[in-house]
Scaffold this motif. Structure first.
Motif, PDB file in Angstrom:
ATOM      1  N   GLU A  85      -2.262   7.079  -2.550  1.00  0.00           N
ATOM      2  CA  GLU A  85      -3.471   7.731  -2.033  1.00  0.00           C
ATOM      3  C   GLU A  85      -4.731   7.164  -2.686  1.00  0.00           C
ATOM      4  O   GLU A  85      -5.739   6.894  -2.010  1.00  0.00           O
ATOM      5  CB  GLU A  85      -3.377   9.239  -2.255  1.00  0.00           C
ATOM      6  N   ALA A 109      -5.794   3.998   4.527  1.00  0.00           N
ATOM      7  CA  ALA A 109      -5.813   5.368   3.997  1.00  0.00           C
ATOM      8  C   ALA A 109      -5.443   6.390   5.061  1.00  0.00           C
ATOM      9  O   ALA A 109      -4.852   7.433   4.765  1.00  0.00           O
ATOM     10  CB  ALA A 109      -7.194   5.677   3.413  1.00  0.00           C
ATOM     11  N   THR A 148      -5.323   3.220  -1.653  1.00  0.00           N
ATOM     12  CA  THR A 148      -5.760   2.974  -0.274  1.00  0.00           C
ATOM     13  C   THR A 148      -7.185   3.481  -0.038  1.00  0.00           C
ATOM     14  O   THR A 148      -7.861   2.998   0.875  1.00  0.00           O
ATOM     15  CB  THR A 148      -4.804   3.654   0.719  1.00  0.00           C
ATOM     16  N   LYS A 149      -7.647   4.406  -0.854  1.00  0.00           N
ATOM     17  CA  LYS A 149      -9.012   4.919  -0.711  1.00  0.00           C
ATOM     18  C   LYS A 149     -10.028   4.125  -1.528  1.00  0.00           C
ATOM     19  O   LYS A 149     -11.156   3.892  -1.086  1.00  0.00           O
ATOM     20  CB  LYS A 149      -9.060   6.387  -1.137  1.00  0.00           C
ATOM     21  N   THR A 150      -9.627   3.717  -2.748  1.00  0.00           N
ATOM     22  CA  THR A 150     -10.596   3.133  -3.682  1.00  0.00           C
ATOM     23  C   THR A 150     -10.322   1.674  -4.033  1.00  0.00           C
ATOM     24  O   THR A 150     -11.214   0.997  -4.574  1.00  0.00           O
ATOM     25  CB  THR A 150     -10.617   3.940  -4.994  1.00  0.00           C
TER      26      THR A 150
END
Length: 463
Positions: free
Chosen positions: A295, A369, A298-300
């Motif tokens: 998580e 994400a 994939t976001k940062t």
């Protein structure tokens, strides 16, 4: 540990499997039990302690544990002058015992590389009879503590005219392996009498048989043994008119899994999961770690910071294991990357391979994400590799397998064949194709096979 002592070009790779397991193990004393090949012509009963302060190799000086050696030599002093039949003196410094003898010195550079700094107790084992094994073992036992490793130097079957041992002339490679594994079975079961009987029945001429039998008298009840690697000079040279067998066998106590020996302790060809290598709580922690990593990354594009929780992780998750992380979306593969050999801590391996599976599996585009909620995570924790010489030993559904020929190689985890509904031959054909080879390349000379087991668990698993 039992380690071979032939020329490094023949047995060095087998020996390396054992010494690799000793890295960062914290051992500060090594007792070497070496066989005497009687090259000096001086046969002796008992064991000989080398009379020296240091041993020098090209890698530097190794100090001898003089206090331990003196303690052993003092056990032969009989203080009772009224005993009519004194027992044989089993500890001495016999002139010529080490002259021309290589069985100890071949182990030393490996030990210097694996342990760096240690003291040595060099013991050359001569002829032991009757209760000699018990008496020598009883004298050695006080020296064996958590900082001491016992290394037995031995090769196994010596086949051929030059060795005076030709118990069979057909299916030589197969029969040599069966002969060796018959001995391994007795050794792994710590069966002292069984090994002696097996030696009489077969005539097996392992040169270190007496040091091995002595080792069996030293092993505690909770010691578990594992064959780390096996090979023969006949297999290497493709000439079985002469062949010597080599094995790297490691015994550990159950408590030592947490004290630096970074290998699991399965019995031969027994899956890790059957031994409950990881507790359910540890599996939940690793899956949660993988989920949070997926998580966050994939976001940062970065992994989560773990400084505040690392100290609280169970010790087992800080040990080194091979590990794969598999991502699936709607039941279909979405990414799978890992490392076979135990090169980093288990928790760090899960983090790295979660990131790699989501972004560096060339078969798939990077995970977005928005996909994360549809993805399930599976983790496979691997056992050490075992080299096999016949693909028939590969058990579908139980073993993972690696093939290698020249620069080409490929791997399937144990669950792959089951998920695809493949049998052994079909699995090997697909594996060859994955390696960029012809489908039937696994039948050709020069193909190498390695198997391993895995503890496989995934999100939603309640077992």
């Amino acid at each position: 540990m039992i380690s071979p002592h032939a020329g490094y070009q023949y047995s060095g790779q087998v020996a390396a499997y054992g010494y690799n397991a000793l890295k960062d193990s914290g051992f500060t004393r090594v007792i070497i039990l070496s066989p005497s090949h009687f090259r000096s012509g001086k046969r002796f009963r008992g064991v000989s302690i080398l009379n020296a302060k240091n041993i020098k190799t090209p890698l530097g000086l190794i100090p001898i544990d003089l206090d331990a050696c003196k303690q052993l030599l003092d056990t032969s002093k009989d203080s009772s002058s009224n005993v009519s039949r004194k027992p044989a003196i089993l500890f001495g410094s016999y002139e010529g015992a080490y002259q021309g003898e290589h069985s100890m010195e071949t182990q030393l550079p490996f030990l210097q590389m694996a342990l760096n700094t240690f003291k040595l107790v060099p013991i050359m084992v001569g002829i032991l009879i009757e209760d000699d094994f018990e008496r020598v073992a009883n004298a050695l036992q006080p020296l064996i503590d958590d900082k001491t490793i016992v290394v037995v130097s031995s090769d196994f079957t010596h086949y051929g005219e030059g060795y005076g041992y030709i118990p069979f002339r057909k299916d030589i490679e197969k029969n040599i392996k069966a002969l060796d594994y018959g001995a391994f079975d007795k050794i792994l079961n710590k069966d002292f009498e069984g090994l002696k009987t097996y030696r009489k029945e077969t005539g097996i001429n392992a040169c270190g048989i007496m040091p091995i039998e002595l080792l069996l008298k030293l092993l505690p009840d909770n010691a578990s043994g594992e064959i780390l690697n096996y090979d023969t000079s006949g297999h290497q040279s493709r000439d079985f008119s002469f062949s010597v067998s080599y094995a790297s066998i490691l015994f550990t106590k159950s408590s030592e899994v947490k004290s630096g020996l970074h290998i699991p302790l399965p019995q031969e060809k027994t899956s890790i999961s059957q031994q409950s290598l990881l507790t359910s709580e540890e599996k939940v922690l690793l899956l949660s770690l993988a989920r949070n990593t997926l998580e966050t990354y994939t976001k940062t594009g970065t992994s989560q910071k773990l400084d505040h929780v690392t100290d609280k992780l169970p010790l087992r998750l800080k040990e080194k294991y091979g590990v794969f992380v598999t991502l699936k979306k709607s039941g279909e593969l979405r990414g799978c990357i890992g490392h076979i050999l135990p090169r980093t801590s288990l928790f760090q391996g899960v983090i790295e391979n979660t990131i790699n599976s989501s972004s560096n599996d060339r078969r798939f585009p990077p995970v977005d994400a928005k996909e994360v909620s549809d993805i399930t995570i599976e983790i496979s924790v691997l056992s050490p590799l075992e080299k096999i010489h016949d693909p028939v030993e590969f058990m579908v559904g139980k073993d993972g397998i690696i093939i290698r020929k020249g620069p080409a190689s490929a791997v399937f985890l144990p669950q792959v064949a089951v998920e695809q509904g493949w049998g052994r031959a079909e699995t090997l054909c697909h594996l060859c194709q994955k390696a960029g080879l012809s489908r039937d390349a696994w039948k050709e000379d020069g193909m190498e096979f390695y198997i391993f087991t895995a503890d496989v668990f995934h999100e939603g698993d309640r077992t």
